[in-house]
Design an enzyme around this catalytic site. Structure first.
Site, mmCIF file in Angstrom:
data_model
loop_
_atom_site.group_PDB
_atom_site.id
_atom_site.type_symbol
_atom_site.label_atom_id
_atom_site.label_comp_id
_atom_site.label_asym_id
_atom_site.label_seq_id
_atom_site.Cartn_x
_atom_site.Cartn_y
_atom_site.Cartn_z
ATOM 1 N N CYS A 22 0.808 -1.396 0.158
ATOM 2 C CA CYS A 22 -0.076 -0.066 -0.112
ATOM 3 C C CYS A 22 0.829 1.173 -0.097
ATOM 4 C CB CYS A 22 -0.742 0.053 1.084
ATOM 5 S SG CYS A 22 -1.986 -1.502 1.430
ATOM 6 N N ASP A 434 34.558 21.180 15.905
ATOM 7 C CA ASP A 434 34.867 22.698 16.440
ATOM 8 C C ASP A 434 35.229 22.897 17.750
ATOM 9 O OD1 ASP A 434 35.126 25.582 15.823
ATOM 10 O OD2 ASP A 434 33.337 25.580 17.078
#
Length: 755
Positions: A22, A434
């Protein structure tokens, strides 16, 4: 319903969706609609999300053309969830009574057959008795299994086949054969005059019972969204004309002033204008310690005010609040597809037609070469193969795990943007981090002050001088003086000396603060102080010389402190098998000092934003699967380039928009949590897929009768129905095991909590 094209995602509730086939058909139908960029069906909660500039009417028409129903969701998140919960409860009750009625007929019939062995039609009386049972069974099939037959008919009209097709064919064939036995027993040999009404009734009953259990278990998979929705208070206390008035939260407007008392939840995002209190933000950030809030501090909707009364001004309301955006992100991620789901989609696309062919071939083999009674054996094999092969479990294997996994991430402050990121995080072998704001606090602080005289006096003079500067290091010195309640003095003749430092006059004294070059320029003897400055630099601290009236007065150091949990988090990531690479625009000495303290071997310093992206790209070219963690605008290109970008939640909106995963707390533990969760989720998906594949791979041959030469028995259609029904329950239950996931940092071990 509006027929105006919408650029924002639209959500639809679906009807008649039961299996992966489906899902595939609906998504394929929508892919042909102009303006649709992506269509995602979530079999777990039977919703459809459509991205692109397309009218809702066109989407509904496409879904209906595929043989299903769709309705645009226009309610807000709370109303939608309330509607879904009510509908699920109604559906659950409906499935239970269907199962009860069908089993109420099937169980006594099966017991009669087992006890008496009389299931044949060999006399007029038996014809009449079984004819009555047949009509009663037909009523049960229509009343309790009608949705299977209407679904099968709908699929047939659209030239396709679904799970409903298999159920309808199996139970229908058993009933029709049994009625043939009742009406025309003389056309069949005596050995084949066996009725299978109990099989039809039992199969319908067991499948309904299995679906009821599945609905109940599936409700638990959306527990995370439920908890988030519960954080939203339905009303807010607003100041109107000098009075406090309770109004629905939907009526709160930006700029309204609101009062929140102790023990109440913050209704919308805003900023404190009066009062002090501790606010529990753990439901959004995962941080257990309440945060002090005072005038000027921000508040987030859904957080809990602990002990003080606060007056605040609304800044973001409705869908713009942080909580609403989190709920939307979680819901979108839960409906997204993971790459591994393509395997299930590919198989499901050919599965049902293939099963139907196998069932017919097996039936023909038994009819032509099987032992007596051939017709009865043929029917048993045909029905059992059709029933046991229903691919319900296959269709649920992936979306159930994704729903629970994404929801569990939200509970732990890890917001996953899509299923692809959830899967890719499992393959990461390198994490680029970072430094500023991620490994460190992101805000410089005064760490050291050493003077030849009174330390507080020197700090007061330097803070007074730096109060005239806008440099980030200056803010740290001024903040340290204020913390000690030192009053600042007036400064005359302030001067910022480029690349050297600052100078000025305070109370008739000339004050200098800067690097060694400034001291040399002013001919100030630094003695053995440079050795102390170098020692501080090796620790990642920025040392500055201070002079008063031409004589060295001391040395002061400022640093961006390493986050308290950074070292433990880095070690945890390394234990997960990730190679850590630190990126920073800071100088090499400071970068190396921070890396040394954290146990990071690979360091890239003096970088520009484009350098960070280049390094990520170079690592990827070398074959690495790269994750990137950052919080600033300069991290956005690298976050977007990485295989998976992790944005620190306290960072900028640009960084968060560029990332695949948003961490609600400013800690690298969030990255480790995300990696552990993704691995646990993918492991759970693989378990589900393996179980579904093995179930069908083994179930079909057994139903076809390969064990008959050994056991002398065929698999009963009733057993096949029970096995098919409970295979879906098993998949959903296994997915729910993820609800017990605990990150290793919380559970105190080295493994994720998925079992």
């Amino acid at each position: 319903m509006s027929d105006t094209p919408s650029a924002s995602p639209q959500t639809f509730r679906l009807r008649g969706v039961s299996c992966a086939g489906c899902v595939r058909k609906i998504e394929a139908a929508l892919s042909d609609v102009a303006g649709v960029e992506e269509a995602r069906v979530n079999l777990g909660d039977k919703t459809l999300v459509v991205d692109g500039e397309v009218a809702a009417e066109d989407c509904v028409e496409a879904v209906e053309s595929a043989g299903y129903g769709a309705e645009l969701v226009q309610a807000n998140a709370r109303e939608l969830r309330d509607q879904q919960r009510e509908e699920e409860q109604d559906h659950y009750r409906q499935l239970l009574w269907r199962a009860g009625i069908a089993l109420g007929l099937g169980v006594p019939l099966m017991a009669w057959g087992l006890i008496t062995g009389e299931m044949g039609v060999n006399s007029p009386f038996q014809q009449m008795a079984w004819g009555a049972v047949g009509l009663l069974t037909l009523a049960v099939l229509v009343l309790c299994g009608g949705h299977f037959y209407t679904g099968a008919w709908r699929a047939l009209r659209h030239h396709s086949a679904t799970m409903d097709t298999l159920v309808a064919l199996g139970t229908g064939a058993a009933w029709l054969f049994s009625m043939l036995v009742v009406v025309l027993p003389q056309v069949l040999p005596e050995s084949a005059r066996h009725v299978y009404f109990e099989a039809s009734a039992m199969i319908i009953g067991l499948i309904n019972l299995g679906q009821a259990m599945e609905v109940r278990a599936r409700g638990k998979t959306s527990a995370a969204v439920e908890k988030l929705l519960e954080l939203q208070d339905p009303t807010a206390r607003v100041l109107r004309d000098g009075e406090e008035v309770d109004i629905p939260i939907e009526q709160v407007q930006t700029g309204d002033r609101l009062r929140v008392r102790p023990g109440e939840k913050i209704p919308v995002d805003g900023r404190v204008i009066e009062g002090e209190s501790l606010v529990d933000e753990s439901m959004l950030t995962g941080e257990p310690v309440p945060v002090k809030k005072a005038e000027g501090d921000g508040l987030s909707a859904g957080t809990l005010n602990k002990n003080g009364s606060l007056l605040f001004e609304a800044e973001k309301v409705g869908a713009d609040t942080r909580l609403s955006q989190i709920i939307e992100m979680v819901k979108n991620a839960q409906s997204s597809r993971v790459p591994i789901a393509r395997l299930a989609d590919t198989i499901s696309a050919i599965f049902v037609p293939t099963v139907m062919i196998i069932a017919v071939v097996a039936a023909l083999v038994w009819y032509n070469w099987g032992p007596d009674p051939q017709i009865a054996h043929m029917l048993v094999v045909l029905t059992s193969v059709l029933i046991i092969a229903c691919p319900c479990a296959l269709g649920l294997a992936t979306p159930m795990s994704v729903m629970v996994g994404v929801g569990k991430g939200a509970e732990n402050g890890v917001l996953v943007r899509n299923g692809k990121a959830l899967q890719q995080a499992t393959d990461l072998d390198t994490l680029v981090v970072d430094k500023t704001g991620t490994l460190t606090e992101g805000a410089p602080k005064l760490t050291d002050i050493d003077s030849t005289g009174d330390t507080d006096e020197l700090l007061q003079q330097l803070a007074s001088l730096e109060s005239q500067s806008e440099h980030p290091l200056a803010e740290a010195i001024v903040a340290a003086a204020k913390q000690k309640n030192l009053s600042l003095s007036a400064v005359n003749g302030f001067q910022a000396i480029t690349a050297h430092g600052v100078s000025g006059e305070i109370d008739g004294k000339k004050i200098l603060l800067g690097n060694r070059k400034l001291m040399q320029r002013e001919s100030i003897d630094t003695g053995d102080w440079p050795a102390k400055a170098e020692a501080l630099a090796e620790q990642g601290r920025t040392a500055m010389y201070a002079a008063v009236d031409g004589a060295l007065a001391g040395i002061i150091a400022v640093a961006d402190p390493i986050r308290e949990d950074a070292k433990v988090a880095v070690n945890r990531l390394q234990q997960l098998g990730l190679r850590i690479e630190m990126l920073t625009g800071d100088n090499r000495a400071t970068a190396d000092a921070v890396a040394k303290q954290l146990g990071i071997e690979h360091v890239h310093a003096d970088l520009l934003p484009e350098d960070k992206e280049r390094i990520v790209a170079d690592l990827q070219k070398g074959g690495a699967k790269v994750g990137m963690a950052g919080d600033g605008i300069n991290d956005a290109p690298a976050l977007a380039r990485a295989d998976v970008g992790f944005a620190i939640g306290a960072g900028t909106d640009v960084a968060i928009e560029s990332a695949d995963v948003t961490l609600m707390r400013s800690s690298l533990h969030g990255v480790a949590d995300a990696v552990e969760l993704s691995r646990a989720t993918l492991r759970n998906i693989k378990q589900n897929l393996f179980g579904a594949f093995v179930y069908n791979t083994l179930g079909i041959p057994i139903a076809a009768g390969v064990l008959y030469p050994i056991t002398g028995m065929l698999l009963s259609p009733v057993i096949a129905g029970a096995a098919m029904a409970f295979s879906s329950v098993t998949v959903v239950s296994n997915a729910n095991r993820l609800r017990f996931f605990k990150p290793s940092h919380d559970s105190g071990n080295g493994n994720g909590g998925e079992q």
